[in-house]
Write an enzyme that holds these catalytic residues in place. Structure first.
Site, PDB file in Angstrom:
ATOM      1  N   LYS A  96       0.691  -1.246  -0.137  1.00  0.00           N
ATOM      2  CA  LYS A  96       0.222   0.163   0.065  1.00  0.00           C
ATOM      3  C   LYS A  96       0.620   1.314  -0.079  1.00  0.00           C
ATOM      4  CE  LYS A  96      -4.224  -1.698   0.715  1.00  0.00           C
ATOM      5  NZ  LYS A  96      -4.671  -2.844   1.184  1.00  0.00           N
ATOM      6  N   GLU A 118      -9.785   5.975   3.658  1.00  0.00           N
ATOM      7  CA  GLU A 118      -9.779   5.026   4.147  1.00  0.00           C
ATOM      8  C   GLU A 118      -9.598   4.134   4.560  1.00  0.00           C
ATOM      9  OE1 GLU A 118      -9.962   5.376   1.214  1.00  0.00           O
ATOM     10  OE2 GLU A 118      -9.075   3.118   0.703  1.00  0.00           O
ATOM     11  N   SER A 384       1.731  -9.958  -1.013  1.00  0.00           N
ATOM     12  CA  SER A 384       1.095  -8.560  -1.002  1.00  0.00           C
ATOM     13  C   SER A 384       1.298  -7.645   0.195  1.00  0.00           C
ATOM     14  CB  SER A 384      -0.845  -8.391  -1.076  1.00  0.00           C
ATOM     15  OG  SER A 384      -1.358  -8.962  -0.231  1.00  0.00           O
TER      16      SER A 384
END
Ligand SMILES: *Cc1c(COP(=O)(O)O)cnc(C)c1O
Length: 404
Positions: A96, A118, A384
């Site tokens: 991210k 969010e 990830s």
């Protein structure tokens, strides 16, 4: 230090459509704000000074390039050549931050003082709070109350980093409700605020912005595969899909290479027949969600349904328009892995390779049991994120304890 080209290789038109998916379905009030964002994005992403700062922070701060690790153990188990792209080794523990840094640099250049975001698993919230601290921006994070409970360590991290965490009680009190709350806060104060979206979802140009900042993943895969195997292209790339950002980033430079199989893994939850699922492509239909037209899990009345997955980061009733389009055009294969399959895959990797994967990434690993490869195939899995945040779930899950 790697220079990331960030070129636009996406099948997106000027209105933000990927085939029949995408677009920008937002309240009138946000239209000029979205246009301003798109204009700023196009200007700065082509600016060498912006690019240099992005390259430098990814290298010095995030720790890129992340390794491409050949797992001989998984390769033996599955009779093919398996590489793991180690996004779990990024600062803050997931992919991210690649996107969070890019958007935060954009926010600074646009003169915004405050970032809102969010978060589901809390990973995007932590990444956003981190870059806000780094760049001296005020930060508010919207998070479903259910996720606040499930991901408490990440809540504490965000608070330590100086962000304000706003718990959202509406609906299922998960990611989807947090997105609604963040969109409302943005519409209420668009001049001061930059809305930093964490996945390849939302109104155009967000899916494009997020995919281009995440394209560093496939750029590195190509360079690393070339060095390790002599070939730039794998035979197959596998990634889990929540909103689709790690998948978009891992697929990016292979989108136009039809010889590379793209496999996207949805979270089945308790199974797609059960309605307790997050498999928005396999069990959903086209609808508008959070500003874009995409594949959405819907109730009989047509409204978005509540998604369910054991993994907070995949617990979302939609998917980004790029992935919806790749699925519709049969460019990507869609595989569903349910809760139990993901848990088993997490234990398998932990015991074989000494790597504890995030529950999200475990869904990508679970796909290895559901597809066939040739012995010489080069298969890359997007790992990830890391599983530290999921330890309570792993350990409290009795079937896994018995298996283990
Ligand atoms: C958020 C998250 C995901 C899902 O988001 P995408 O946008 O689909 O990548 C997957 N893995 C991890 C570790 C995450 O934190």
């Amino acid at each position: 230090m790697i220079h990331y080209p960030l070129d636009n290789l996406l099948p997106v038109d000027s209105d933000g459509f990927y085939g029949s998916f995408g677009g920008a379905y937002v309240p009138e009030k946000l239209l000029p704000i979205i246009r301003e964002l798109e204009e700023a994005f196009r200007r700065y992403i082509a600016d060498p000074a912006f690019q240099t700062e992005y390259d430098r922070l990814l290298h010095e701060y995030v720790g890129r390039p992340t390794p491409l690790y050949f797992s001989s153990s998984l390769s033996n188990q599955y009779g093919t050549k398996i590489f793991l792209k180690r996004e779990d080794l990024n600062h803050t523990g997931a992919h991210k931050i690649n996107n969070a840094i890019g958007q935060a640099l954009l926010a600074v250049r646009m003169g915004k003082k405050k970032i809102i975001a969010e978060t589901g698993a809390g990973q995007h919230g932590v990444a956003t709070a981190t870059v806000a601290a780094l760049l001296g921006l005020e930060c508010e994070i919207f998070m479903g109350a259910e996720d606040v409970r499930r991901q408490h360590p990440n809540v504490m991290r965000m608070e330590m980093l100086g962000a304000k965490v706003i718990s959202v009680d509406s609906g299922s009190a998960t990611l989807s409700n947090a997105v609604d709350a963040a969109l409302a806060a943005w519409a209420a104060n668009p001049d001061e605020t930059f809305y930093l979206i964490g996945s390849a979802v939302g109104p155009h140009p967000y899916p494009e912005i997020v995919s281009r900042f995440q394209s560093v993943i496939s750029h590195e895969i190509r360079l690393q595969l070339k060095e390790l195997t002599g070939r730039e292209n794998p035979d197959c790339i596998i990634a889990c899909i929540g909103g689709g950002s790690n998948a978009s980033g891992a697929f990016y430079h292979f989108l136009e290479k039809p010889e590379v199989r793209l496999i996207a893994v949805e979270a089945g939850g308790h199974g797609i027949e059960s309605r307790e699922t997050a498999a928005s492509i396999s069990a959903g239909k086209p609808a508008i969600l959070h500003g874009s037209k995409t594949m959405v899990l819907t109730c009989p009345d047509g409204k978005p349904a509540e998604a369910y997955s054991i993994s907070s980061g995949l617990d979302y009733p939609g998917v980004g328009p790029l992935i919806a389009c790749l699925a519709q055009q049969n460019r990507a294969e869609i595989i569903v892995a349910d809760d139990n399959e993901a848990l088993a895959a997490a234990y398998n990797l932990a015991r074989r390779d000494g790597i504890i994967p995030a529950l999200e990434s475990s869904h990508a690993l679970a796909a290895l049991d559901k597809t066939k490869f040739r012995p010489d195939d080069i298969v890359v899995i997007s790992l990830s994120g890391r599983g530290d945040k999921d330890m309570d779930t792993f350990l409290s899950y009795p079937p896994c304890r018995e298996d283990a």
